[in-house]
Design an enzyme around this catalytic site. Structure first.
Site, PDB file in Angstrom:
ATOM      1  N   GLU A  83     -11.153  -1.699   8.135  1.00  0.00           N
ATOM      2  CA  GLU A  83     -10.967  -0.368   7.566  1.00  0.00           C
ATOM      3  C   GLU A  83     -11.723  -0.275   6.249  1.00  0.00           C
ATOM      4  OE1 GLU A  83      -6.525   0.872   9.058  1.00  0.00           O
ATOM      5  OE2 GLU A  83      -6.652  -0.635   7.475  1.00  0.00           O
ATOM      6  N   SER A 138      -3.690  -4.541   2.205  1.00  0.00           N
ATOM      7  CA  SER A 138      -3.206  -3.923   3.436  1.00  0.00           C
ATOM      8  C   SER A 138      -2.296  -2.738   3.177  1.00  0.00           C
ATOM      9  CB  SER A 138      -2.447  -4.961   4.280  1.00  0.00           C
ATOM     10  OG  SER A 138      -1.327  -5.455   3.571  1.00  0.00           O
ATOM     11  N   ASN A 189      -1.895   0.160   9.812  1.00  0.00           N
ATOM     12  CA  ASN A 189      -0.510  -0.063   9.413  1.00  0.00           C
ATOM     13  C   ASN A 189       0.299   1.230   9.404  1.00  0.00           C
ATOM     14  OD1 ASN A 189      -0.320  -2.869   9.116  1.00  0.00           O
ATOM     15  ND2 ASN A 189      -1.348  -2.795   7.136  1.00  0.00           N
ATOM     16  N   HIS A 204     -10.429  -3.547   4.399  1.00  0.00           N
ATOM     17  CA  HIS A 204      -9.246  -4.197   4.951  1.00  0.00           C
ATOM     18  C   HIS A 204      -9.539  -4.834   6.296  1.00  0.00           C
ATOM     19  CE1 HIS A 204      -5.014  -3.873   6.853  1.00  0.00           C
ATOM     20  NE2 HIS A 204      -5.169  -5.044   6.262  1.00  0.00           N
TER      21      HIS A 204
END
Length: 528
Positions: free
Chosen positions: A159, A126, A197, A147
């Site tokens: 992702e 991540s 993120n 991800h």
């Protein structure tokens, strides 16, 4: 690595690590008809993961979401491996192990000696660099990021990350697989935080900054972001859900990977709460207490009922003035229409990106009677309104303003003076960071908005949100924040500034790319 053709299809997937993420990936892969092989350094964990999947498939069958035959077939597709050499025939191996660079590098180095030349090695990291993970391999072209988000079966986005040496065909194969497994793939360059993120810094870091400044409580910030700005969760509810033992290290990692970029500065609030074990819902206590899994929030104090004698409204922003005037008229309070406020009038200002103090001084108003109202979101039809006072505002002015804006039954949150209220600051930061992701070409505008809506549950992606509220308005908020505070975290992204000035959508890429190719018919392909 053996070159991957465009026709390459992944049929057998190996998964290293059988925790929540590994199990989730195994579940969607098996249900999509893939052969799944599980490995964990703890052999008992493999059996536990297969038992978990059997129970999950049984529950899906009981709910009518899967038939008996499908459940049996999916479970039969999942097998355990006692050692990594049993992955020799895999087309893809996904690692979902501890978030440590050395451990991931060592695993991929070992896998390279086992799998075939065309096998893709994917990391579910991540926050770690895919390029850095791949650097430990003899052939880094086979390494890509994949991800997923927890819980994998419910979070329908993944992702796909290209490292500097990743073969684009490897990413293409992962995109095709994601769609086959019922997920929406978004593609990103290898940058800290990737898309989700990275974009998520806006909500959390700005919410924490607001509380740290003593502007409002975390409960009030959450209520404003939910009920005024329309988000499903406020920043502190979200932090409780993800848990600080997960989210705080990610905050620190992204901040340091961007070499102390001010936009991503972590907060001592989360560091202290993490040290004290107040990590969130799974611990029974975080920013909120949880009893039988239910959030315990304080009950709001009833609004005052004494209305002001009359109200003078600033005309600095005419559209905002008219919205406030409609509410005042509806409440039956007389309007003061003089060029300057009468001595007994409540003074209402409607700043964008300024604090109530600066707004009062700009118009040479009596700060003891000034109350500011946030008009970024409509005042009518909202579930909450936000007011703020100057440090000099009297209790009488504060309470009568509260009564006025709550007269139709809509809850009002009173906050201390703040440049940009709460919603303005948080939303402008979310939009600005999304714009910077686009400016850096980490992902396409379409993939940025897709990733954020699916990965974070926002009502709109950051670019679409900026368009909906007006790019010029967001730019004004940021420039005023920067002017008043001098804090570089509020500097406007060039992507936002240029499109706002040109009247372009924030979702619109440059008309011509850097190589001179015309993008007039660009359909937002997967490659950034």
């Amino acid at each position: 690595m053996t070159p991957i053709s465009r026709q390459f299809r992944i049929g057998t997937i190996g998964i290293v690590g059988t925790g929540a993420m590994g199990r989730g990936i195994a579940q969607i892969a098996a249900l999509a008809g893939l052969k799944v092989r599980l490995f964990d350094t703890n052999p008992a964990a493999v059996g536990a993961a297969r038992d978990y999947l059997a129970d999950t498939f049984a529950k899906l069958t009981a709910k009518g979401k899967l038939d008996d035959s499908g459940a049996r077939t999916a479970l039969a597709a999942v097998s355990g491996a006692q050692a990594l050499p049993e992955f020799a025939d895999c087309d893809l191996v996904v690692e979902a192990i501890v978030e440590k660079l050395d451990a991931k590098r060592a695993l991929f180095r070992e896998l390279e000696t086992i799998v075939s030349g065309r096998c893709v090695l994917a990391s579910n990291t991540s926050s770690l660099s895919i390029t850095a993970i791949a650097a430990g391999c003899t052939d880094p072209s086979r390494v890509a990021g994949y991800h997923f988000f927890n819980p994998v079966p419910l979070m329908k986005v993944v992702e796909v990350i290209d490292g500097l040496r990743t073969d684009p065909a490897a990413g293409d194969a992962l995109i095709d697989l994601a769609r086959h497994m019922g997920h929406t793939p978004v593609r990103a360059k290898d940058m800290p935080g990737f898309i989700v993120n990275h974009a998520g810094r806006g909500m959390n870091t700005e919410g924490l900054r607001i509380v740290d400044e003593g502007v409002a409580s975390f409960v009030d910030v959450d209520r404003i972001m939910r009920e005024q700005a329309g988000f499903r969760l406020g920043p502190f509810e979200l932090l409780d859900l993800t848990a600080l033992d997960v989210s705080h290290p990610v905050m620190e990692s992204i901040y340091h990977q961007f070499y102390e970029e001010p936009r991503f500065t972590p907060s001592p609030i989360t560091a202290t709460r993490l040290a004290g074990g107040l990590i969130g819902r799974k611990a029974g206590e975080g920013f909120y207490r949880y009893v039988d899994g239910k959030q315990q929030a304080p009950v709001e104090t009833p609004a005052p009922t004494v209305l002001p004698q009359r109200v003078w409204i600033s005309q600095r922003h005419l559209q905002a003035h008219d919205a406030v005037q409609a509410l005042v008229t509806k409440a039956g309070v007389p309007l003061d229409t003089g060029t300057t406020p009468a001595a007994d009038a409540l003074i209402v200002v409607t700043p964008f990106g300024l604090d109530a103090t600066t707004a009062a001084l700009d118009e040479q108003l009596d700060a003891t009677r000034v109350v500011a109202v946030d008009t970024l979101f409509p005042l009518v039809g909202t579930q909450r309104r936000t007011l703020m006072t100057t440090p000099a505002t009297t209790r009488a002015a504060r309470d009568t303003a509260h009564a006025l804006f709550a007269a139709d039954g809509v809850p009002v949150t009173m906050i201390r003076d703040s440049t940009g209220f709460v919603a303005q600051r948080v939303v402008a930061t979310i939009v600005n960071i999304g714009c910077d992701i686009a400016q850096r070409q980490i992902a396409t505008p379409q993939d940025i908005d897709l990733a954020v809506t699916l990965g974070l549950g926002y009502p709109r992606g950051p670019l679409a949100l900026g368009d909906a509220l007006g790019a010029k308005c967001i730019l004004t908020i940021l420039r005023n924040l920067y002017t008043v505070l001098g804090d570089p975290r509020y500097r406007a992204s060039p992507w936002l500034a240029r499109r706002a000035q040109l009247g372009l959508s924030l979702t619109q890429p440059d008309a011509v790319d850097i190589n001179g190719a015309d993008r007039a018919n660009d359909n937002h392909a997967s490659h950034p």
